[in-house]
Design a protein around this motif. Sequence first.
Motif, PDB file in Angstrom:
ATOM      1  N   SER A  32      27.712  14.111  70.291  1.00 26.97           N
ATOM      2  CA  SER A  32      28.369  12.808  70.360  1.00 26.97           C
ATOM      3  C   SER A  32      28.388  12.135  69.002  1.00 26.97           C
ATOM      4  O   SER A  32      27.491  12.309  68.186  1.00 26.97           O
ATOM      5  CB  SER A  32      27.612  11.873  71.309  1.00 26.97           C
ATOM      6  N   THR A  33      29.412  11.336  68.806  1.00 30.00           N
ATOM      7  CA  THR A  33      29.468  10.448  67.659  1.00 30.00           C
ATOM      8  C   THR A  33      28.512   9.293  67.922  1.00 30.00           C
ATOM      9  O   THR A  33      28.332   8.865  69.063  1.00 30.00           O
ATOM     10  CB  THR A  33      30.902   9.917  67.475  1.00 30.00           C
ATOM     11  N   TYR A  34      27.904   8.781  66.859  1.00 26.96           N
ATOM     12  CA  TYR A  34      27.028   7.622  66.937  1.00 26.96           C
ATOM     13  C   TYR A  34      27.467   6.600  65.901  1.00 26.96           C
ATOM     14  O   TYR A  34      28.100   6.950  64.906  1.00 26.96           O
ATOM     15  CB  TYR A  34      25.563   8.010  66.666  1.00 26.96           C
ATOM     16  N   SER A  58      25.957   3.298  63.599  1.00 25.59           N
ATOM     17  CA  SER A  58      24.946   2.353  63.141  1.00 25.59           C
ATOM     18  C   SER A  58      25.618   0.998  63.067  1.00 25.59           C
ATOM     19  O   SER A  58      26.686   0.862  62.455  1.00 25.59           O
ATOM     20  CB  SER A  58      24.428   2.728  61.748  1.00 25.59           C
ATOM     21  N   TRP A  60      28.616   8.099  62.490  1.00 27.98           N
ATOM     22  CA  TRP A  60      27.863   9.326  62.222  1.00 27.98           C
ATOM     23  C   TRP A  60      28.359  10.449  63.116  1.00 27.98           C
ATOM     24  O   TRP A  60      28.718  10.204  64.277  1.00 27.98           O
ATOM     25  CB  TRP A  60      26.376   9.114  62.507  1.00 27.98           C
ATOM     26  N   SER A  95      26.552  12.655  64.483  1.00 23.11           N
ATOM     27  CA  SER A  95      25.528  12.939  65.495  1.00 23.11           C
ATOM     28  C   SER A  95      24.356  11.975  65.318  1.00 23.11           C
ATOM     29  O   SER A  95      24.214  11.330  64.270  1.00 23.11           O
ATOM     30  CB  SER A  95      25.006  14.376  65.350  1.00 23.11           C
ATOM     31  N   ARG A  96      23.515  11.906  66.329  1.00 26.23           N
ATOM     32  CA  ARG A  96      22.289  11.110  66.233  1.00 26.23           C
ATOM     33  C   ARG A  96      21.392  11.663  65.136  1.00 26.23           C
ATOM     34  O   ARG A  96      20.800  10.926  64.357  1.00 26.23           O
ATOM     35  CB  ARG A  96      21.555  11.118  67.580  1.00 26.23           C
ATOM     36  N   GLU A  97      21.324  12.993  65.075  1.00 24.72           N
ATOM     37  CA  GLU A  97      20.472  13.639  64.093  1.00 24.72           C
ATOM     38  C   GLU A  97      20.876  13.265  62.670  1.00 24.72           C
ATOM     39  O   GLU A  97      20.016  13.057  61.805  1.00 24.72           O
ATOM     40  CB  GLU A  97      20.507  15.167  64.265  1.00 24.72           C
ATOM     41  N   ALA A 118      22.247  10.471  61.625  1.00 25.33           N
ATOM     42  CA  ALA A 118      21.807   9.100  61.363  1.00 25.33           C
ATOM     43  C   ALA A 118      20.300   9.047  61.126  1.00 25.33           C
ATOM     44  O   ALA A 118      19.835   8.409  60.182  1.00 25.33           O
ATOM     45  CB  ALA A 118      22.188   8.188  62.528  1.00 25.33           C
ATOM     46  N   VAL A 119      19.537   9.718  61.963  1.00 23.83           N
ATOM     47  CA  VAL A 119      18.081   9.711  61.845  1.00 23.83           C
ATOM     48  C   VAL A 119      17.651  10.421  60.560  1.00 23.83           C
ATOM     49  O   VAL A 119      16.757   9.946  59.846  1.00 23.83           O
ATOM     50  CB  VAL A 119      17.435  10.349  63.088  1.00 23.83           C
ATOM     51  N   LEU A 157      21.425   1.842  66.714  1.00 24.23           N
ATOM     52  CA  LEU A 157      22.163   3.099  66.741  1.00 24.23           C
ATOM     53  C   LEU A 157      22.768   3.229  68.128  1.00 24.23           C
ATOM     54  O   LEU A 157      22.045   3.215  69.132  1.00 24.23           O
ATOM     55  CB  LEU A 157      21.231   4.277  66.425  1.00 24.23           C
ATOM     56  N   GLU A 212      25.361   5.248  70.797  1.00 18.53           N
ATOM     57  CA  GLU A 212      26.101   6.463  71.114  1.00 18.53           C
ATOM     58  C   GLU A 212      27.497   6.091  71.576  1.00 18.53           C
ATOM     59  O   GLU A 212      27.681   5.136  72.337  1.00 18.53           O
ATOM     60  CB  GLU A 212      25.387   7.259  72.214  1.00 18.53           C
TER      61      GLU A 212
END
Length: 101
Positions: free
Chosen positions: A2-4, A6, A61, A63-65, A67-68, A93, A95
């Motif tokens: 998924s796109t995320y 911020s 972003w 993915s979540r990854e 961004a993190v 953040l 989703e």
Amino acid sequence: MSTYYSVLEVTPTTDAWVADYIGPANKLVAQYGGKYLARTDSHERLEGEGENPALRIIIEWPSREAAVNFMNDPEYVPHLKARTAGSVSHHALVEAKDDLA
């Protein structure tokens, strides 16, 4: 994946960190596949109460990854510390999905 997004609200309490922050943040956001959708002081509250932040920032972003990993990148950490020490900042953040559809 998924796109995320911020979603940041930032009100500087000092501008001492800003000049050293922009370049490295831009580079690292791009390195992690992020894209600035908005970085502006041109915004208005349409609902609710409270003070408006000086800046609203939205980053897309892949993915979540991503961004993190950006937030935890050793090259970014000192800039994050400078931003949070020199501003009132809120970062969510989100989703890109509709749980109510």
